[in-house]
Design a protein around this motif. Sequence first.
Motif, short mmCIF file in Angstrom:
data_model
loop_
_atom_site.label_atom_id
_atom_site.label_comp_id
_atom_site.label_asym_id
_atom_site.label_seq_id
_atom_site.Cartn_x
_atom_site.Cartn_y
_atom_site.Cartn_z
N ILE A 26 0.83 -1.22 0.00
CA ILE A 26 0.00 0.00 0.00
C ILE A 26 0.86 1.26 0.00
N GLN A 29 -0.48 4.09 -2.06
CA GLN A 29 -1.66 4.68 -1.43
C GLN A 29 -1.26 5.63 -0.31
N GLN A 32 0.04 8.82 -1.83
CA GLN A 32 -1.01 9.63 -2.42
C GLN A 32 -1.85 10.32 -1.36
N GLN A 33 -2.06 9.65 -0.22
CA GLN A 33 -2.83 10.29 0.85
C GLN A 33 -2.12 11.54 1.36
#
Length: 332
Positions: A26, A29, A32-33
């Motif tokens: 992840i 992810q 990107q968060q």
Amino acid sequence: MTHLQAGLSPETIEKARLELNENPDILHQDIQQVRDMIITRPDIGFLRTDDAFILRFLRARKFHQTEAFRLLAQYFQYRQLNLDMFKNFKADDPGIKRALTDGFPGVLENRDHCGRKILLLFAANWDQSRNSFIDILRAILLSLEVLIEDQELQINGFILIIDWSNFSFKQASKLTPSILKLAIEGLQDSFPARFGGVHFVNQPWYIHALYTLIKPFLKDKTRKRIFLHGNNLNSLHQLIHPECLPSEFGGTLPPYDMGTWARTLLGPDYSDENEYTHTSYNAMHVKHASSNLEREASPKPMKRSQSVVEAGTLKHEDQGESDNTQPLLALD
């Protein structure tokens, strides 16, 4: 394993998983968060937001996305608020070059038993007629920018050892609360590095007094990682093995050559003299500069503290027998 972990040893990848909560499945992810939060701070110019750059902030904050974004924002905000510090922020800047040439900072070639890079500061070498504290701070920040490109160091972190031998009261009087606060903000609050410990050796009483002044600006975690060893090298060796240290700190390595790190950054433009030539080096665009530490170069003689090691205790030659050896003190 994602391409963002390319080059890492299996042991380091496992360490990142266990200690930093890094999950390759992840990773994108998580990055990107953090990137999605940038819109919440339109007052800050985020000049770099690529995956590899954001990843180092996640690692510095153990993959807590909100904390990683706060650190990312503080990184750029610190640079916006201190524009003069970051003008011509490269090794050929005259002020930075002087500081590097004078050994600020020193960087050991080998890492400690935990894989951490060891930085050295010989405080008495600060010639205040030659180097401002700001230029020394800029040289340290520039060096960290180069070193943090190494993913292993993003995970394993750094150790800082400051030798206060022969650091005079007059020199200490230049360390005002305002410039010390500026250094703390730049290193503790605004840079994505993991500092495993800051070790004071041979500190006089007035350095204890300075510590009292800056203590309110330090986070609890930082305070717990500051160790005041005094003249007791045995306590230092309990945390950093002698095999990793130069002889100035009771280690088995040769005395530290003050020109080592400057030669790495400046390359053929390195000079022992006060005259400086131009180089196009810019730390933000150089990868893996630390690998050049192995280049052959003749040692540069430098003023350094005169001390001898006896039975694991650092003793000034002009003090006779040391009577103020201190046990390790971790400041809470």
